[in-house]
Design a protein around this motif. Structure first.
Motif, PDB file in Angstrom:
ATOM      1  N   GLU A 110       0.840  -1.193   0.000  1.00 28.68           N
ATOM      2  CA  GLU A 110       0.000   0.000   0.000  1.00 28.68           C
ATOM      3  C   GLU A 110       0.878   1.246   0.000  1.00 28.68           C
ATOM      4  O   GLU A 110       1.830   1.350   0.762  1.00 28.68           O
ATOM      5  CB  GLU A 110      -0.922   0.025   1.209  1.00 28.68           C
ATOM      6  N   ILE A 111       0.538   2.177  -0.851  1.00 21.20           N
ATOM      7  CA  ILE A 111       1.271   3.426  -0.952  1.00 21.20           C
ATOM      8  C   ILE A 111       0.659   4.434   0.020  1.00 21.20           C
ATOM      9  O   ILE A 111      -0.561   4.567   0.095  1.00 21.20           O
ATOM     10  CB  ILE A 111       1.221   3.972  -2.395  1.00 21.20           C
ATOM     11  N   LYS A 112       1.530   5.114   0.748  1.00 20.88           N
ATOM     12  CA  LYS A 112       1.101   6.112   1.722  1.00 20.88           C
ATOM     13  C   LYS A 112       1.919   7.382   1.527  1.00 20.88           C
ATOM     14  O   LYS A 112       2.987   7.351   0.922  1.00 20.88           O
ATOM     15  CB  LYS A 112       1.320   5.589   3.141  1.00 20.88           C
ATOM     16  N   VAL A 113       1.405   8.495   2.042  1.00 18.52           N
ATOM     17  CA  VAL A 113       2.214   9.709   2.097  1.00 18.52           C
ATOM     18  C   VAL A 113       3.339   9.418   3.079  1.00 18.52           C
ATOM     19  O   VAL A 113       3.098   8.923   4.180  1.00 18.52           O
ATOM     20  CB  VAL A 113       1.386  10.923   2.574  1.00 18.52           C
ATOM     21  N   SER A 114       4.576   9.666   2.668  1.00 14.70           N
ATOM     22  CA  SER A 114       5.703   9.349   3.554  1.00 14.70           C
ATOM     23  C   SER A 114       6.839  10.332   3.320  1.00 14.70           C
ATOM     24  O   SER A 114       6.860  11.047   2.323  1.00 14.70           O
ATOM     25  CB  SER A 114       6.179   7.921   3.305  1.00 14.70           C
ATOM     26  N   LYS A 115       7.759  10.350   4.257  1.00 15.29           N
ATOM     27  CA  LYS A 115       8.940  11.201   4.124  1.00 15.29           C
ATOM     28  C   LYS A 115      10.109  10.348   3.660  1.00 15.29           C
ATOM     29  O   LYS A 115      10.379   9.293   4.212  1.00 15.29           O
ATOM     30  CB  LYS A 115       9.284  11.867   5.455  1.00 15.29           C
ATOM     31  N   LEU A 116      10.784  10.826   2.622  1.00 16.03           N
ATOM     32  CA  LEU A 116      11.974  10.165   2.117  1.00 16.03           C
ATOM     33  C   LEU A 116      13.139  11.130   2.272  1.00 16.03           C
ATOM     34  O   LEU A 116      13.175  12.179   1.621  1.00 16.03           O
ATOM     35  CB  LEU A 116      11.800   9.772   0.651  1.00 16.03           C
ATOM     36  N   ARG A 117      14.033  10.778   3.184  1.00 16.70           N
ATOM     37  CA  ARG A 117      15.183  11.641   3.496  1.00 16.70           C
ATOM     38  C   ARG A 117      14.750  13.062   3.854  1.00 16.70           C
ATOM     39  O   ARG A 117      15.331  14.038   3.412  1.00 16.70           O
ATOM     40  CB  ARG A 117      16.168  11.674   2.341  1.00 16.70           C
ATOM     41  N   GLY A 118      13.669  13.169   4.639  1.00 21.00           N
ATOM     42  CA  GLY A 118      13.235  14.458   5.149  1.00 21.00           C
ATOM     43  C   GLY A 118      12.265  15.220   4.270  1.00 21.00           C
ATOM     44  O   GLY A 118      11.768  16.274   4.660  1.00 21.00           O
ATOM     45  N   ILE A 119      11.947  14.717   3.085  1.00 22.10           N
ATOM     46  CA  ILE A 119      11.020  15.397   2.170  1.00 22.10           C
ATOM     47  C   ILE A 119       9.746  14.558   2.048  1.00 22.10           C
ATOM     48  O   ILE A 119       9.809  13.361   1.748  1.00 22.10           O
ATOM     49  CB  ILE A 119      11.647  15.597   0.769  1.00 22.10           C
ATOM     50  N   GLU A 120       8.584  15.198   2.290  1.00 20.78           N
ATOM     51  CA  GLU A 120       7.323  14.481   2.181  1.00 20.78           C
ATOM     52  C   GLU A 120       7.008  14.179   0.719  1.00 20.78           C
ATOM     53  O   GLU A 120       7.138  15.037  -0.149  1.00 20.78           O
ATOM     54  CB  GLU A 120       6.187  15.290   2.793  1.00 20.78           C
ATOM     55  N   SER A 121       6.592  12.940   0.472  1.00 21.88           N
ATOM     56  CA  SER A 121       6.275  12.482  -0.878  1.00 21.88           C
ATOM     57  C   SER A 121       4.834  12.008  -0.923  1.00 21.88           C
ATOM     58  O   SER A 121       4.418  11.153  -0.127  1.00 21.88           O
ATOM     59  CB  SER A 121       7.211  11.335  -1.279  1.00 21.88           C
ATOM     60  N   TYR A 122       4.073  12.556  -1.867  1.00 23.40           N
ATOM     61  CA  TYR A 122       2.673  12.179  -2.051  1.00 23.40           C
ATOM     62  C   TYR A 122       2.615  11.070  -3.102  1.00 23.40           C
ATOM     63  O   TYR A 122       2.551  11.335  -4.301  1.00 23.40           O
ATOM     64  CB  TYR A 122       1.852  13.377  -2.513  1.00 23.40           C
ATOM     65  N   GLY A 123       2.686   9.836  -2.657  1.00 21.51           N
ATOM     66  CA  GLY A 123       2.568   8.729  -3.595  1.00 21.51           C
ATOM     67  C   GLY A 123       3.870   8.330  -4.262  1.00 21.51           C
ATOM     68  O   GLY A 123       4.953   8.630  -3.780  1.00 21.51           O
ATOM     69  N   MET A 124       3.737   7.677  -5.424  1.00 20.31           N
ATOM     70  CA  MET A 124       4.885   7.087  -6.092  1.00 20.31           C
ATOM     71  C   MET A 124       4.695   7.142  -7.604  1.00 20.31           C
ATOM     72  O   MET A 124       3.635   6.788  -8.111  1.00 20.31           O
ATOM     73  CB  MET A 124       5.014   5.629  -5.632  1.00 20.31           C
ATOM     74  N   ILE A 125       5.712   7.605  -8.302  1.00 13.47           N
ATOM     75  CA  ILE A 125       5.705   7.526  -9.763  1.00 13.47           C
ATOM     76  C   ILE A 125       6.083   6.091 -10.122  1.00 13.47           C
ATOM     77  O   ILE A 125       7.089   5.571  -9.646  1.00 13.47           O
ATOM     78  CB  ILE A 125       6.697   8.531 -10.376  1.00 13.47           C
TER      79      ILE A 125
END
Length: 135
Positions: A110-125
């Motif tokens: 399941e894809i969730k809003v998450s932080k990757l290395r301190g930057i919030e990411s809305y979903g996934m390309i």
């Protein structure tokens, strides 16, 4: 054996009111046993077509980039490691709540809003393999 309902419709006129369950039952009772059905469109719940508007370097990771993606209702930041992305490219986006296979392998996650290395990411390309369209 798997058969596409669209393929069956190429050869048989089916009423619009016929449900997959009723068709499965009728086939089982008259010809062959239908072991199961799958609505492939469910795989794409919460997925959208997006357009990359801008690509920025990630401040905390050399291999990641921040893509500003227009999803029709707003522009979202999506952190991505894809090296083949460019501005104005149309991309498949797994929005929060959708499911896809990480690098096309394993069980869907399941894809969730998450932080990757301190930057919030809305979903996934997503690449075609991650959403089941590679073949």
């Amino acid at each position: 054996m798997k058969l596409s309902l669209n393929w069956i419709k190429d050869y048989v006129d089916l009423p619009d009111s016929l449900t997959m369950e009723k068709l499965s039952f009728d086939l089982t009772m008259s010809t062959v046993e239908v072991e199961g059905t799958e609505d492939l469109s469910k795989r794409f719940d919460n997925m959208k077509l997006g357009v990359i508007k801008e690509i920025l370097p990630h401040p905390n990771a050399d291999a990641l980039r921040i893509c500003k993606v227009d999803l029709g209702d707003d522009i979202y930041d999506i952190v991505c490691g894809g090296s083949n992305l460019y501005e104005n490219q149309k991309v498949a986006v797994a929005c929060p709540g959708s499911f896809c296979r990480w690098h096309g392998e394993g069980e869907p996650v399941e894809i969730k809003v998450s932080k990757l290395r301190g930057i919030e990411s809305y979903g996934m390309i997503c690449a075609s393999t991650e959403i089941g369209l590679a073949d």
